[in-house]
Design a protein around this motif. Structure first.
Motif, PDB file in Angstrom:
ATOM      1  N   TYR A   1       0.842  -1.195   0.000  1.00  0.00           N
ATOM      2  CA  TYR A   1       0.000   0.000   0.000  1.00  0.00           C
ATOM      3  C   TYR A   1       0.879   1.247   0.000  1.00  0.00           C
ATOM      4  O   TYR A   1       1.939   1.265   0.622  1.00  0.00           O
ATOM      5  N   TRP A   2       0.389   2.293  -0.626  1.00  0.00           N
ATOM      6  CA  TRP A   2       0.986   3.630  -0.519  1.00  0.00           C
ATOM      7  C   TRP A   2      -0.061   4.578   0.068  1.00  0.00           C
ATOM      8  O   TRP A   2      -1.218   4.604  -0.368  1.00  0.00           O
ATOM      9  N   TYR A   3       0.387   5.360   1.054  1.00  0.00           N
ATOM     10  CA  TYR A   3      -0.446   6.390   1.657  1.00  0.00           C
ATOM     11  C   TYR A   3       0.328   7.698   1.685  1.00  0.00           C
ATOM     12  O   TYR A   3       1.563   7.711   1.639  1.00  0.00           O
ATOM     13  N   ARG A   4      -0.402   8.810   1.782  1.00  0.00           N
ATOM     14  CA  ARG A   4       0.217  10.129   1.915  1.00  0.00           C
ATOM     15  C   ARG A   4      -0.266  10.749   3.225  1.00  0.00           C
ATOM     16  O   ARG A   4      -1.445  10.632   3.581  1.00  0.00           O
TER      17      ARG A   4
ATOM     18  N   LEU B   1      -3.535   6.061  -1.337  1.00  0.00           N
ATOM     19  CA  LEU B   1      -3.151   6.362  -2.718  1.00  0.00           C
ATOM     20  C   LEU B   1      -3.396   5.173  -3.641  1.00  0.00           C
ATOM     21  O   LEU B   1      -4.136   5.264  -4.618  1.00  0.00           O
ATOM     22  N   ILE B   2      -2.751   4.030  -3.341  1.00  0.00           N
ATOM     23  CA  ILE B   2      -2.811   2.889  -4.246  1.00  0.00           C
ATOM     24  C   ILE B   2      -2.517   1.618  -3.480  1.00  0.00           C
ATOM     25  O   ILE B   2      -1.834   1.640  -2.454  1.00  0.00           O
TER      26      ILE B   2
ATOM     27  N   SER C   1      -7.525   3.957  -7.027  1.00  0.00           N
ATOM     28  CA  SER C   1      -8.588   4.952  -6.847  1.00  0.00           C
ATOM     29  C   SER C   1      -8.195   6.144  -5.987  1.00  0.00           C
ATOM     30  O   SER C   1      -8.856   7.180  -6.029  1.00  0.00           O
ATOM     31  N   GLY C   2      -7.116   6.044  -5.221  1.00  0.00           N
ATOM     32  CA  GLY C   2      -6.712   7.143  -4.355  1.00  0.00           C
ATOM     33  C   GLY C   2      -5.694   8.094  -4.957  1.00  0.00           C
ATOM     34  O   GLY C   2      -5.384   9.133  -4.355  1.00  0.00           O
ATOM     35  N   LEU C   3      -5.181   7.788  -6.124  1.00  0.00           N
ATOM     36  CA  LEU C   3      -4.172   8.668  -6.733  1.00  0.00           C
ATOM     37  C   LEU C   3      -4.821  10.018  -7.041  1.00  0.00           C
ATOM     38  O   LEU C   3      -5.840  10.076  -7.720  1.00  0.00           O
ATOM     39  N   PRO C   4      -4.236  11.123  -6.549  1.00  0.00           N
ATOM     40  CA  PRO C   4      -4.899  12.433  -6.647  1.00  0.00           C
ATOM     41  C   PRO C   4      -4.917  13.038  -8.039  1.00  0.00           C
ATOM     42  O   PRO C   4      -5.766  13.887  -8.319  1.00  0.00           O
ATOM     43  N   SER C   5      -3.996  12.664  -8.911  1.00  0.00           N
ATOM     44  CA  SER C   5      -3.989  13.208 -10.275  1.00  0.00           C
ATOM     45  C   SER C   5      -3.174  12.285 -11.158  1.00  0.00           C
ATOM     46  O   SER C   5      -2.527  11.347 -10.677  1.00  0.00           O
ATOM     47  N   ASP C   6      -3.194  12.561 -12.471  1.00  0.00           N
ATOM     48  CA  ASP C   6      -2.436  11.712 -13.390  1.00  0.00           C
ATOM     49  C   ASP C   6      -0.935  11.981 -13.313  1.00  0.00           C
ATOM     50  O   ASP C   6      -0.148  11.343 -14.019  1.00  0.00           O
TER      51      ASP C   6
ATOM     52  N   VAL D   1       4.573  13.401   3.740  1.00  0.00           N
ATOM     53  CA  VAL D   1       5.267  12.137   3.964  1.00  0.00           C
ATOM     54  C   VAL D   1       4.532  11.068   3.172  1.00  0.00           C
ATOM     55  O   VAL D   1       3.301  10.956   3.254  1.00  0.00           O
ATOM     56  N   TYR D   2       5.269  10.300   2.403  1.00  0.00           N
ATOM     57  CA  TYR D   2       4.679   9.216   1.625  1.00  0.00           C
ATOM     58  C   TYR D   2       5.038   7.904   2.334  1.00  0.00           C
ATOM     59  O   TYR D   2       6.214   7.543   2.457  1.00  0.00           O
ATOM     60  N   LEU D   3       4.006   7.223   2.814  1.00  0.00           N
ATOM     61  CA  LEU D   3       4.191   6.018   3.613  1.00  0.00           C
ATOM     62  C   LEU D   3       3.829   4.789   2.803  1.00  0.00           C
ATOM     63  O   LEU D   3       2.790   4.747   2.148  1.00  0.00           O
ATOM     64  N   CYS D   4       4.678   3.802   2.870  1.00  0.00           N
ATOM     65  CA  CYS D   4       4.419   2.508   2.249  1.00  0.00           C
ATOM     66  C   CYS D   4       4.129   1.501   3.360  1.00  0.00           C
ATOM     67  O   CYS D   4       4.659   1.611   4.469  1.00  0.00           O
ATOM     68  N   ALA D   5       3.281   0.545   3.069  1.00  0.00           N
ATOM     69  CA  ALA D   5       2.957  -0.487   4.044  1.00  0.00           C
ATOM     70  C   ALA D   5       2.787  -1.812   3.314  1.00  0.00           C
ATOM     71  O   ALA D   5       2.519  -1.841   2.110  1.00  0.00           O
TER      72      ALA D   5
END
Lengths: 115, 113
Positions: free
Chosen positions: A33-36, A46-47, A58-63, A89-93
């Motif tokens: 997972y990616w979160y912001r 995010l994704i 579906s969570g990506l804010p723009s192209d 901060v971009y967090l991966c899980a």
């Protein structure tokens, strides 16, 4: 490694430049997972990647935002033509699977500052 | 879009006091998780609640999931300075949306010695 590893830990970039953030999940974890997270706030999805299934973008804010994952290993989040509002901060899980009993483990995040 | 309203946003208390953080939604979640985050680190899972009405205890922390699985609370008894941090609730919708956690805005807790 023992945990989710992210790089770089800090990145300062000029507005308009592209950046790549890397995530190395826990070995054997099929879900990634990616979160912001903006300063002092909750996390924004995010994704999500699960094995060989099509990712949930579906969570990506723009192209300008895209992410890839090679098999069940490393993932890269790319932000093109960065804007100041991308600073966060971009967090991966990762987790063992998508089953409800599995704990999601977060990395320490990549701090992105766009100047 | 599912939303989780978390309150209060800030909490500043003295050591030994009790506190409760609330997480509310109009949506039903298959499970709800509570995380704690320290500065410069990622969130760390404290507990997952799955069943409506479920209560879980973790030392001085008590977590409750509402009967309708739309809300949850975190109660800390006799807070310690070591409890200071950002507390986050996160809901999981389940089904095809599993993995897409919806997070509350967070509660910044400061416990003064």
């Amino acid at each position: 490694g023992a945990g989710v590893s992210q790089s770089p830990s800090n990145k300062v970039t000029e507005k308009g430049k592209d950046v790549e953030l890397r995530c190395d999940p826990i070995s054997g974890h099929t879900a990634l997972y990616w979160y912001r997270q903006r300063l002092g706030q909750g996390l924004e999805f995010l994704i999500y990647f699960q094995g060989n299934s099509a990712p949930d973008k579906s969570g990506l804010p723009s192209d300008r935002f895209s992410a890839e994952r090679t098999g069940e290993s490393v993932s890269t989040l790319t932000i093109q033509r960065t804007q100041q509002e991308d600073s966060a901060v971009y967090l991966c899980a990762s987790s063992f699977s998508r089953s409800s009993g599995n704990t999601i483990y977060f990395g320490e995040g990549s701090w992105l500052t766009v100047v | 879009t599912q939303l989780l309203e978390q309150s209060p946003q800030f909490l500043s208390i003295q050591e030994g006091e009790n506190l409760t953080v609330y997480c509310n939604s109009s949506s039903v979640f298959s499970s709800l998780q509570w995380y704690r985050q320290e500065p410069g680190e990622g969130p760390v899972l404290l507990v997952t609640v799955v069943t409506g009405g479920e209560v879980k205890k973790l030392k001085r922390l008590t977590f409750q999931f509402g009967d309708a699985r739309k809300d949850s609370s975190l109660h800390i008894t006799a807070a310690q300075p070591g409890d200071t941090g950002l507390y986050l609730c996160a809901g999981q919708a389940g089904g095809t949306s599993y993995g897409k956690l919806t997070f509350g805005q967070g509660t910044i807790l400061t416990v003064h010695p």
